[in-house]
Structures are given as structure tokens and as C-alpha cells.
Enzyme design. Structure first.
Site, mmCIF file in Angstrom:
data_model
loop_
_atom_site.group_PDB
_atom_site.id
_atom_site.type_symbol
_atom_site.label_atom_id
_atom_site.label_comp_id
_atom_site.label_asym_id
_atom_site.label_seq_id
_atom_site.Cartn_x
_atom_site.Cartn_y
_atom_site.Cartn_z
ATOM 1 N N TYR A 57 0.846 -1.196 0.000
ATOM 2 C CA TYR A 57 0.000 0.000 0.000
ATOM 3 C C TYR A 57 0.884 1.250 0.000
ATOM 4 C CZ TYR A 57 -3.609 -3.345 1.489
ATOM 5 O OH TYR A 57 -4.464 -4.417 1.580
ATOM 6 N N GLN A 192 -8.275 -13.307 5.314
ATOM 7 C CA GLN A 192 -8.831 -12.008 4.915
ATOM 8 C C GLN A 192 -9.331 -12.123 3.482
ATOM 9 O OE1 GLN A 192 -7.385 -7.430 4.113
ATOM 10 N NE2 GLN A 192 -6.594 -8.439 5.959
ATOM 11 N N TYR A 220 -12.529 -7.495 3.594
ATOM 12 C CA TYR A 220 -12.128 -6.256 2.928
ATOM 13 C C TYR A 220 -13.093 -5.954 1.788
ATOM 14 C CZ TYR A 220 -9.669 -8.780 -0.945
ATOM 15 O OH TYR A 220 -9.338 -9.572 -2.025
ATOM 16 N N LEU A 223 -17.623 -2.147 1.209
ATOM 17 C CA LEU A 223 -18.347 -1.087 0.502
ATOM 18 C C LEU A 223 -18.040 -1.109 -0.986
ATOM 19 C CD1 LEU A 223 -17.827 1.839 3.050
ATOM 20 C CD2 LEU A 223 -19.955 0.601 2.600
ATOM 21 N N ARG A 225 -15.245 -0.652 -2.411
ATOM 22 C CA ARG A 225 -14.330 0.463 -2.683
ATOM 23 C C ARG A 225 -15.073 1.788 -2.901
ATOM 24 N NH1 ARG A 225 -9.486 -3.047 -5.560
ATOM 25 N NH2 ARG A 225 -10.171 -4.988 -4.585
ATOM 26 N N LYS A 231 -22.273 7.542 -3.306
ATOM 27 C CA LYS A 231 -21.842 8.886 -3.722
ATOM 28 C C LYS A 231 -21.381 8.940 -5.173
ATOM 29 C CE LYS A 231 -17.152 8.479 -1.743
ATOM 30 N NZ LYS A 231 -16.226 9.042 -0.724
ATOM 31 N N ARG A 244 -10.472 2.402 -9.500
ATOM 32 C CA ARG A 244 -11.910 2.116 -9.450
ATOM 33 C C ARG A 244 -12.639 2.476 -10.741
ATOM 34 N NH1 ARG A 244 -13.213 5.114 -3.922
ATOM 35 N NH2 ARG A 244 -11.691 6.536 -4.860
ATOM 36 N N ARG A 296 -10.039 8.411 4.488
ATOM 37 C CA ARG A 296 -8.958 9.276 4.013
ATOM 38 C C ARG A 296 -8.897 10.592 4.768
ATOM 39 N NH1 ARG A 296 -8.535 8.196 -2.429
ATOM 40 N NH2 ARG A 296 -6.509 9.112 -2.016
ATOM 41 N N GLN A 300 -14.431 10.838 7.855
ATOM 42 C CA GLN A 300 -14.773 9.497 7.388
ATOM 43 C C GLN A 300 -14.458 8.451 8.458
ATOM 44 O OE1 GLN A 300 -12.611 9.003 3.716
ATOM 45 N NE2 GLN A 300 -13.988 10.317 2.549
#
Length: 328
Positions: A57, A192, A220, A223, A225, A231, A244, A296, A300
Site C-alpha cells: 500500500y 482475509q 475487505y 463497501l 471500494r 456517492k 476504481r 482518508r 470518514q
């Protein structure tokens, strides 16, 4: 916040865990350092004690930001969940299994799945430095590596447990057969896996096996991503270098919109967002130990933590289930 014991370990993790993929920036259109640190602080201040990251990441950036954010905090009250096995810097010397090219704007960054014993030990030492800690609570193989024998990787994890550098060992993205093979060498803490209202494949084989063998499931992309926040059907836009743009293409937008419109009144009745409702539903599914939620910025992170304030009744769960079935 609610806390759950992970599988056969003594780790008690916050059900909503801070997912730190996006703050690494790569594949997510970049990041803002202070916002990322503020998000971690907000999570910790609102009962989220567990943070999940990986060397991949941000090519180490996510780990570095976490190390900076937790400096001065009581480490014994924080659980760091980390991974290994994705190599992008050429240190694998061509060994391992080619995964994909993480480069952008004409730059090539080939990423390999590589889980040899030597590489596991090397990666852990590097992660400990970036995280500014002397142990990792849960270390997970990021993706299966077909070129390395499973027992070799698991023996390395057993060694790290014996050395006190990790408290428990898990895997990620493992199939049923791979779980069974790994269990011959090590007692796995967790698997995971990707799971959401739109992706329930693990319910067929993985969930029954993990329940029967006291293995935790870490979710994981609950949502998808950000797609299940709703939204991106409104005003939110993605940057051109955000992965995405392609990822969302696998879903039928009209079905997803219909799902969200059906469950939105339930969220509203709880003074919650649709995203919070989706996360809460995920935490209530059989076999699920903890759910990763990315953030982020501080706002949030606080919204994610407040997810556990939501109570869902049987009739509401029935409505949600019917809406999910229609979205398939």
C-alpha cells in the site's frame, strides 16, 4: 465499539478496523499526508483499536504513515494487522509469480507474489522499521504464491511467532483447499477475503470451514471500494489514475442503485448513512470477525467508528436481504 476475539488467538480486535490501503495513495489517485494521519488518530480516539495495512500500500508509505501516527500512543492498546508477499522493487530477482503491473503514466512497476521463507523474514524486518514497532499483532500472506510450497511459507510464520516478532499468523485471499493445506503446518488465525452485499461467494465454502475450525474471517471491500456508499451515483468523481474507474465496471449500476434506494430509508431512520448501514450489515453476517473500513480523513474515520452504534432488527434485516437478492 465492539471487540471480538480473532479465531483461536488472544487478539481482541475492534469489529470496525481501520483499513489503510487508500492512504498509501497508489491506485487511489494519491493521498494527503496530514489527512491520513488525522484519520488514524480519529479512529483510535473513537474506539477503533485495530489497523490493517500492507507493504504494497503506497510501496511502504501506508506503513510509514501508521508508524508516525501511532508514535507516542500506548502500543499495547493498538493491534497492527500487516501483510507480506507482494514484491515490487525487484528484490525477488525474477522469482515468484507475476501478478500485475502497478505502474502508471507510462512507468512500469511489475508486482510479484513471492512468499519464500527468506522473503517473509526480510519483509517483516522492513515492516517493523516502517511501523516503528518491534512486533506485529497479525501477519498475513497477502496473496497465494503458486511458486512457493505452502509449508515453506507457513514454517516461516511459525518461526516469527517463536521469535516474538508476530503474535499470530493468517492468510488472505485463500481458497478452501489452500486453507486446508496451510493448516497442516500452522494453526491459522484468519483468512482475509473480499465480501460485500454484492459479493457473497465466501458463504458457500469458506465460512462453513472457518466456523468449524475456529478461524477468523477479516472482510475487505465491504463497501466495494466506495460504490455502496452511493456517492458515485451523485456528484463524486474519480481521478483518472484511480483503479476504481475499471473496478466499478463489473457491477450493474442500475441494480446497485435500486439496492441502495431500497435500504436508504432504513439508514435514514437510524440517523445513519447508507455506508454505515452497509458496514453494520456486514458485521452481523455469520462467521465474520472484523470488517475493514477505509478512511482518508478524520470525518470518514469517525463515521466508520459510529457504525457500531446502529441496531438492526429482524424485519429490517429481512428487507435488506430481499433487496440484496434482487441486486444479483
Amino acid at each position: 465499539m465492539e471487540y471480538r476475539k480473532l479465531g483461536n488467538t488472544d487478539l481482541n480486535l475492534s469489529v470496525i478496523t481501520h483499513g489503510a490501503f487508500a492512504i498509501g495513495g497508489n491506485m487511489w489517485g494519491g493521498n494527503e499526508k496530514q489527512d491520513s494521519i488525522d484519520a488514524i488518530h480519529a479512529s483510535l480516539d473513537h474506539g477503533v483499536t485495530s489497523i490493517d495495512t500492507a507493504p504494497f500500500y503506497g510501496f511502504g508509505l501506508s506503513e510509514e504513515l501508521i508508524g508516525e501516527a501511532i508514535k507516542g500512543r500506548d502500543r499495547s492498546k493498538i493491534q497492527l494487522l500487516n501483510k507480506f508477499g507482494l514484491v515490487w522493487d525487484g528484490s525477488n530477482n525474477g522469482k515468484g509469480e507475476f501478478f500485475f503491473d502497478a505502474g502508471a503514466d507510462g512507468k512500469s512497476i511489475p508486482v510479484y507474489k513471492y512468499a519464500s521463507k527468506a522473503n517473509v523474514i526480510k519483509e517483516v524486518e522492513e515492516s517493523l522499521k516502517r511501523l516503528r514497532t518491534d512486533y506485529i499483532d497479525l501477519l498475513q500472506l497477502h496473496w497465494p504464491d503458486a511458486t512457493t510450497p505452502v509449508d515453506e511459507t507457513m514454517e516461516a510464520l511459525n518461526l516469527l511467532i517463536e521469535q516474538g516478532k508476530i503474535r499470530a499468523a493468517g492468510v488472505s485471499n485463500y481458497s478452501l483447499d489452500q486453507l486446508k493445506e496451510a493448516q497442516k503446518t500452522i494453526s491459522l488465525a484468519s483468512n482475509q477475503v473480499s465480501y460485500s452485499m454484492l459479493n457473497r461467494e465466501i458463504e458457500k465454502e469458506i465460512v462453513p470451514y472457518t466456523l468449524a475450525n475456529n478461524i477468523g474471517i477479516i472482510v475487505y471491500s465491504p463497501l466495494e471500494r466506495g460504490l455502496l456508499t452511493g456517492k458515485y451515483f451523485k456528484d463524486a468523481k474519480l481521478k483518472s489514475n484511480d483503479h476504481r474507474n475499471g473496478y466499478f465496471g463489473q457491477f450493474d449500476p442500475e441494480k446497485v442503485k435500486a439496492l441502495l434506494q431500497t435500504i436508504e430509508p432504513i439508514a435514514t431512520s437510524k440517523n445513519a448513512t447508507v455506508a454505515q448501514l452497509v458496514l453494520r450489515w456486514t458485521t452481523l453476517q455469520p462467521g465474520i470477525s472484523i470488517v475493514l473500513a477505509g478512511s482518508r480523513n478524520a470525518a470518514q474515520a469517525i463515521d466508520n467508528a459510529k457504525t457500531m452504534d446502529i441496531t438492526l432488527h429482524t424485519d429490517e434485516l429481512t428487507i435488506i436481504q430481499q433487496a440484496i437478492d434482487q441486486a444479483r
